[in-house]
Design a protein around this motif. Sequence first.
Motif, short mmCIF file in Angstrom:
data_model
loop_
_atom_site.label_atom_id
_atom_site.label_comp_id
_atom_site.label_asym_id
_atom_site.label_seq_id
_atom_site.Cartn_x
_atom_site.Cartn_y
_atom_site.Cartn_z
N LEU A 36 0.70 -1.19 -0.12
CA LEU A 36 -0.06 -0.01 -0.27
C LEU A 36 0.97 1.13 0.26
CD1 LEU A 36 -2.66 0.87 0.10
CD2 LEU A 36 -2.60 1.00 2.58
N VAL A 37 0.52 2.75 -0.46
CA VAL A 37 1.62 3.62 -1.04
C VAL A 37 0.07 4.57 -0.43
CG1 VAL A 37 2.13 5.08 -2.18
CG2 VAL A 37 2.85 2.67 -2.78
N VAL A 65 0.56 4.02 6.59
CA VAL A 65 0.82 3.45 5.38
C VAL A 65 0.32 2.01 6.47
CG1 VAL A 65 3.12 3.63 5.04
CG2 VAL A 65 0.98 3.20 3.26
N GLY A 66 1.30 1.20 7.17
CA GLY A 66 1.60 0.00 7.88
C GLY A 66 0.40 -0.42 8.51
N SER A 67 -0.10 0.37 9.10
CA SER A 67 -1.32 -0.35 10.11
C SER A 67 -2.97 -0.37 8.68
CB SER A 67 -1.73 0.86 10.91
OG SER A 67 -0.79 1.07 12.40
N ALA A 68 -2.79 0.89 8.01
CA ALA A 68 -4.05 1.14 6.73
C ALA A 68 -2.97 -0.95 5.97
CB ALA A 68 -3.89 1.78 6.03
N ALA A 69 -2.26 -0.71 6.08
CA ALA A 69 -2.50 -1.93 4.79
C ALA A 69 -2.18 -3.36 5.43
CB ALA A 69 -0.56 -2.58 4.85
N SER A 70 -2.34 -3.22 7.34
CA SER A 70 -2.69 -4.79 8.20
C SER A 70 -4.26 -5.09 8.16
CB SER A 70 -1.68 -4.37 9.45
OG SER A 70 -1.13 -5.29 9.53
N PHE A 71 -4.67 -4.12 8.26
CA PHE A 71 -6.11 -3.05 8.55
C PHE A 71 -6.94 -3.60 6.70
CE2 PHE A 71 -10.02 -0.89 7.68
CZ PHE A 71 -10.89 -1.48 9.29
N ALA A 101 5.06 7.17 1.34
CA ALA A 101 5.98 5.66 1.34
C ALA A 101 4.65 4.34 1.48
CB ALA A 101 4.98 5.79 3.35
N LYS A 102 5.78 3.52 0.67
CA LYS A 102 5.41 2.51 0.05
C LYS A 102 5.75 1.10 1.38
CE LYS A 102 5.95 -0.70 -3.23
NZ LYS A 102 6.39 -1.23 -4.21
N ALA A 103 4.70 0.56 2.38
CA ALA A 103 4.33 -0.46 3.24
C ALA A 103 4.45 -2.38 2.37
CB ALA A 103 2.65 -0.24 3.39
#
Length: 141
Positions: A36-37, A65-71, A101-103
Amino acid sequence: MNLTEEEILKQCAKMCKNTLMETLDISFCEVGKDYLVAKMPVTPRVHQPDGVLHGGAMVALAESVGSAASFMFLDAKEFYIRGIEISANHVRSVKEGYVFAKAEIVHPGRTTQLWDIKIRGEENQLISVVKLTTIALPKTK
């Protein structure tokens, strides 16, 4: 979760309302199978006193971005996502423009997830390298 890229980005935008992400003007702009970016404008609102992007703002972008990607990649109806550890190495400063930011998932565990997050400038120059661990906590009914 079998949503389209557009649906995922809309859900991310909806999550940002009345949050730190809205305050920092973070927006999600790209999603893939395992990444996710998000982007954030570099303006005086996120500068440290000497006029460059504040490291804390970069860490906030990375955790967002990392938390949103997990979500997005877990069943959000079943879990709360929380960041439990973050570390950042800032390698370059930036005064203006946007940072991206790219997770990318390193470990997609059922309970904990490990994310590699690279923050880059508009010319693709590396600004910061971040490691984020998230945890999926079951929602009780």
